[in-house]
Write an enzyme that holds these catalytic residues in place. Structure first.
Site, PDB file in Angstrom:
ATOM      1  N   LEU A 125       0.833  -1.209   0.000  1.00 43.10           N
ATOM      2  CA  LEU A 125       0.000   0.000   0.000  1.00 43.10           C
ATOM      3  C   LEU A 125       0.870   1.263   0.000  1.00 43.10           C
ATOM      4  CD1 LEU A 125      -2.988   1.091   0.362  1.00 43.10           C
ATOM      5  CD2 LEU A 125      -2.522   1.162   2.808  1.00 43.10           C
ATOM      6  N   GLU A 127       3.522   4.243  -0.250  1.00 46.51           N
ATOM      7  CA  GLU A 127       4.382   4.769  -1.323  1.00 46.51           C
ATOM      8  C   GLU A 127       5.166   5.961  -0.785  1.00 46.51           C
ATOM      9  OE1 GLU A 127       1.982   5.792  -4.693  1.00 46.51           O
ATOM     10  OE2 GLU A 127       1.226   3.734  -4.899  1.00 46.51           O
ATOM     11  N   PRO A 128       6.169   6.403  -1.534  1.00 47.21           N
ATOM     12  CA  PRO A 128       6.963   7.542  -1.044  1.00 47.21           C
ATOM     13  C   PRO A 128       6.089   8.776  -0.751  1.00 47.21           C
ATOM     14  CG  PRO A 128       8.089   6.502  -2.893  1.00 47.21           C
ATOM     15  CD  PRO A 128       6.754   5.816  -2.760  1.00 47.21           C
ATOM     16  N   GLY A 243      -5.445  -6.196  10.376  1.00 43.36           N
ATOM     17  CA  GLY A 243      -4.028  -6.012  10.694  1.00 43.36           C
ATOM     18  C   GLY A 243      -3.831  -5.199  11.963  1.00 43.36           C
ATOM     19  N   GLU A 364       0.824   0.412  10.036  1.00 46.84           N
ATOM     20  CA  GLU A 364      -0.618   0.114   9.923  1.00 46.84           C
ATOM     21  C   GLU A 364      -1.449   1.274  10.472  1.00 46.84           C
ATOM     22  OE1 GLU A 364      -2.068  -3.747  10.100  1.00 46.84           O
ATOM     23  OE2 GLU A 364      -0.105  -4.708   9.892  1.00 46.84           O
ATOM     24  N   GLY A 365      -0.951   2.481  10.250  1.00 45.11           N
ATOM     25  CA  GLY A 365      -1.644   3.695  10.687  1.00 45.11           C
ATOM     26  C   GLY A 365      -1.069   4.189  11.998  1.00 45.11           C
TER      27      GLY A 365
HETATM   28  N1  CAA Z   1     -13.575  -0.621   5.982  1.00 48.87           N
HETATM   29  C1  CAA Z   1     -14.191  -0.496   4.787  1.00 48.87           C
HETATM   30  N2  CAA Z   1     -14.270   0.688   4.120  1.00 48.87           N
HETATM   31  C2  CAA Z   1     -13.701   1.750   4.705  1.00 48.87           C
HETATM   32  C3  CAA Z   1     -13.048   1.690   5.954  1.00 48.87           C
HETATM   33  C4  CAA Z   1     -12.988   0.419   6.591  1.00 48.87           C
HETATM   34  N3  CAA Z   1     -12.374   0.284   7.769  1.00 48.87           N
HETATM   35  N4  CAA Z   1     -12.559   2.909   6.262  1.00 48.87           N
HETATM   36  C5  CAA Z   1     -12.912   3.724   5.266  1.00 48.87           C
HETATM   37  N5  CAA Z   1     -13.602   3.027   4.323  1.00 48.87           N
HETATM   38  C6  CAA Z   1     -14.217   3.543   3.100  1.00 48.87           C
HETATM   39  C7  CAA Z   1     -15.161   4.694   3.443  1.00 48.87           C
HETATM   40  O1  CAA Z   1     -16.430   4.213   3.792  1.00 48.87           O
HETATM   41  C8  CAA Z   1     -15.183   5.471   2.162  1.00 48.87           C
HETATM   42  O2  CAA Z   1     -16.022   4.800   1.243  1.00 48.87           O
HETATM   43  P1  CAA Z   1     -17.086   5.610   0.314  1.00 48.87           P
HETATM   44  O3  CAA Z   1     -16.320   6.480  -0.575  1.00 48.87           O
HETATM   45  O4  CAA Z   1     -17.823   4.520  -0.383  1.00 48.87           O
HETATM   46  O5  CAA Z   1     -17.926   6.405   1.265  1.00 48.87           O
HETATM   47  C9  CAA Z   1     -13.756   5.299   1.640  1.00 48.87           C
HETATM   48  O6  CAA Z   1     -13.218   4.142   2.276  1.00 48.87           O
HETATM   49  C10 CAA Z   1     -12.877   6.493   1.887  1.00 48.87           C
HETATM   50  O7  CAA Z   1     -12.842   6.709   3.303  1.00 48.87           O
HETATM   51  P2  CAA Z   1     -12.269   8.061   3.917  1.00 48.87           P
HETATM   52  O8  CAA Z   1     -13.010   9.233   3.318  1.00 48.87           O
HETATM   53  O9  CAA Z   1     -12.298   7.926   5.381  1.00 48.87           O
HETATM   54  O10 CAA Z   1     -10.765   8.072   3.345  1.00 48.87           O
HETATM   55  P3  CAA Z   1      -9.542   9.043   3.620  1.00 48.87           P
HETATM   56  O11 CAA Z   1      -8.798   9.244   2.360  1.00 48.87           O
HETATM   57  O12 CAA Z   1      -9.987  10.265   4.365  1.00 48.87           O
HETATM   58  O13 CAA Z   1      -8.558   8.133   4.538  1.00 48.87           O
HETATM   59  C11 CAA Z   1      -7.662   7.183   6.527  1.00 48.87           C
HETATM   60  C12 CAA Z   1      -8.908   7.608   5.729  1.00 48.87           C
HETATM   61  C13 CAA Z   1      -8.257   6.468   7.746  1.00 48.87           C
HETATM   62  C14 CAA Z   1      -6.826   8.340   6.969  1.00 48.87           C
HETATM   63  C15 CAA Z   1      -6.819   6.172   5.685  1.00 48.87           C
HETATM   64  O14 CAA Z   1      -6.154   6.826   4.612  1.00 48.87           O
HETATM   65  C16 CAA Z   1      -5.778   5.459   6.502  1.00 48.87           C
HETATM   66  O15 CAA Z   1      -6.086   4.502   7.207  1.00 48.87           O
HETATM   67  N6  CAA Z   1      -4.497   5.897   6.422  1.00 48.87           N
HETATM   68  C17 CAA Z   1      -3.385   5.197   7.042  1.00 48.87           C
HETATM   69  C18 CAA Z   1      -2.800   4.227   6.048  1.00 48.87           C
HETATM   70  C19 CAA Z   1      -2.138   3.074   6.737  1.00 48.87           C
HETATM   71  O16 CAA Z   1      -2.589   2.570   7.768  1.00 48.87           O
HETATM   72  N7  CAA Z   1      -1.067   2.599   6.154  1.00 48.87           N
HETATM   73  C20 CAA Z   1      -0.418   1.466   6.669  1.00 48.87           C
HETATM   74  C21 CAA Z   1       0.328   0.812   5.583  1.00 48.87           C
HETATM   75  S1  CAA Z   1       0.320  -0.919   5.676  1.00 48.87           S
HETATM   76  C22 CAA Z   1       1.537  -1.345   6.703  1.00 48.87           C
HETATM   77  O17 CAA Z   1       2.028  -0.575   7.462  1.00 48.87           O
HETATM   78  C23 CAA Z   1       1.846  -2.781   6.591  1.00 48.87           C
HETATM   79  C24 CAA Z   1       3.250  -3.136   6.628  1.00 48.87           C
HETATM   80  O18 CAA Z   1       3.782  -3.745   5.698  1.00 48.87           O
HETATM   81  C25 CAA Z   1       3.961  -2.923   7.902  1.00 48.87           C
END
Ligand code: CAA
Length: 385
Positions: A125, A127-128, A243, A364-365
């Site tokens: 997921l 990216e830079p 996660g 993971e956020g």
């Molecule tokens: N389940 C299902 N759908 C969801 C959801 C969930 N938990 N959360 C949001 N959505 C849906 C919303 O309902 C919305 O859908 P619609 O357009 O149909 O209404 C859509 O997703 C967009 O939601 P938002 O408007 O809330 O989106 P946003 O752009 O404002 O972002 C955010 C929300 C919570 C900030 C999200 O970008 C986020 O979680 N960011 C953090 C990213 C992250 O955790 N990265 C971790 C990388 S993975 C990792 O670290 C693994 C590794 O390898 C170590």
């Protein structure tokens, strides 16, 4: 209210504890120093039924509920966050996501192999220019006949260098913002994929594999689409609901390990003619740590219980991740201080817990993102906008 765990959950907890204490703990320091975990551990986790635990039996799993899975992550988190992190990505971000969104053919192809540890999974997921703001990703997928062509760069991909399959997120139309994002199941040995180790040396999780993955005109078949076209952001977020529970449970394990190490040290280390645990300042630190551990455990198990009941889990999961990771940061910091000079060297594991826990608070956020998720659920949408 029943706070007890069932016999089958306890059996999973005991199996995970035995593996963690007997197989992982003796290797933890060496893995941290060497910067890698042996792949035999992955195969062994597969053979012991840990990797596929929550999957249906038809796909090589044991149908654990979310509480049993959280107990497993807690036990692994107590001894080594790199091994726990490997499993959270492989099992929760990848296998559980394929189970939820995959077609029968995709489930049959991937899940049994992932459950056995024959294939390793990663989740691509970040990216830079798209970390916390995941929807702003720049990777693109262009439809071309019966295929998609992927271009882009992913970073900080846990298991990325050793994985066989990745869930890769890319946009078919960046103007559509999150509605243009698709998820793909990608064979990472395919042409058009280049993998590198992340530059620099990590603060913690040093035995984890963190990769940078480049997609350069990488062709994947239409059948690689996971979920519907344009549903990729929902796929990504729902995977994170799983996660993040794994990270929260792992953090609980770290906090518990810090408390256990600190109590043992406070009982045996003597200064000024008495056990250091007999000083009120040390007692205060231990009591605060114990209260944090108890509260984190209740939040993690509660979130897991909601998962197991199939209820809405996003808020409870974010609350659990936020509290448990921050409680473990406090516990690790106190544990190092309480161990004095010994805590400052890797002679004692608290030094590694202190370095590792910062990662759980970020990936993971980060805590900021968990607060955003919680606050949005509290406030709801602005009807006037
Ligand atoms: N389940 C299902 N759908 C969801 C959801 C969930 N938990 N959360 C949001 N959505 C849906 C919303 O309902 C919305 O859908 P619609 O357009 O149909 O209404 C859509 O997703 C967009 O939601 P938002 O408007 O809330 O989106 P946003 O752009 O404002 O972002 C955010 C929300 C919570 C900030 C999200 O970008 C986020 O979680 N960011 C953090 C990213 C992250 O955790 N990265 C971790 C990388 S993975 C990792 O670290 C693994 C590794 O390898 C170590």
């Amino acid at each position: 209210m029943d706070f007890s765990i069932t016999d089958s959950q306890r059996a999973v907890q005991e199996r995970a504890r035995e593996f963690a204490q007997k197989r992982v703990a003796p290797l933890a320091r060496e893995m941290d120093e060497r910067g890698a975990m042996p792949l035999e551990l992955v195969r062994e986790m597969g053979a012991r039924g840990l990797l596929g635990g929550p999957l249906p039996r038809a796909y090589g799993g044991e149908e654990w509920d979310a509480v049993a899975l959280a107990l497993c992550y807690e036990e692994l988190g107590c001894v080594d966050s790199s091994v726990r992190g490997f499993m959270t990505v492989h099992t929760s971000l990848v296998s559980q996501c394929i189970l939820k969104w995959g077609t029968d053919a995709q489930r049959e192809k991937y899940l049994p192999r992932l459950a056995r540890g024959e294939w390793i999974g990663c989740y691509c997921l970040t990216e830079p220019n798209a970390g916390s703001d995941a929807a702003s990703m720049e990777s693109v997928a262009r439809a071309d006949g019966d295929a998609f062509v992927l271009n882009g760069e992913k970073i900080w991909i846990t298991n990325g260098g050793i994985a066989d399959v990745g869930i890769v997120f890319a946009s078919v139309d960046r103007a559509l913002k999150h509605k243009g994002i698709c998820a793909f199941l990608v064979d990472l040995k395919a042409p058009g994929i280049r993998r590198e180790k992340m530059p620099g040396k990590e603060l913690g999780h040093r035995a984890s594999d963190h990769a940078r993955i480049f997609f350069e005109n990488c062709r994947v078949p239409q059948t690689a689409l996971l979920g519907e076209r344009g549903q990729g952001f929902r796929v990504a977020m729902s995977a994170l609901d799983h996660g993040r529970l794994g990270v929260a449970a792992g953090a609980l394990g770290v906090a518990q390990a810090c408390l256990d190490a600190s109590v043992a040290f406070a009982r045996t280390r003597r200064q000024f003619g008495q056990r250091i645990g007999d000083f009120e300042m040390i007692q205060s630190a231990l009591a605060n740590m114990a209260a944090d551990v108890d509260a984190a455990r209740l939040l993690v198990y509660h979130a897991a219980w909601l998962h197991a009941r199939g209820e809405r889990v996003t808020r409870a999961t974010s609350v659990a991740k936020l509290f448990a990771t921050e409680a473990a940061v406090r516990a690790a910091s106190e544990a190092v201080l309480l161990h004095g000079g010994r805590g400052y060297s890797n002679e004692y594991p608290v030094e590694r817990y202190y370095r590792d826990i910062k990662g759980l608070q970020i990936y993971e956020g980060a805590s900021h993102i968990q607060r955003i998720v919680i606050a949005r659920e509290l406030l709801g949408k602005d009807d006037a906008s």
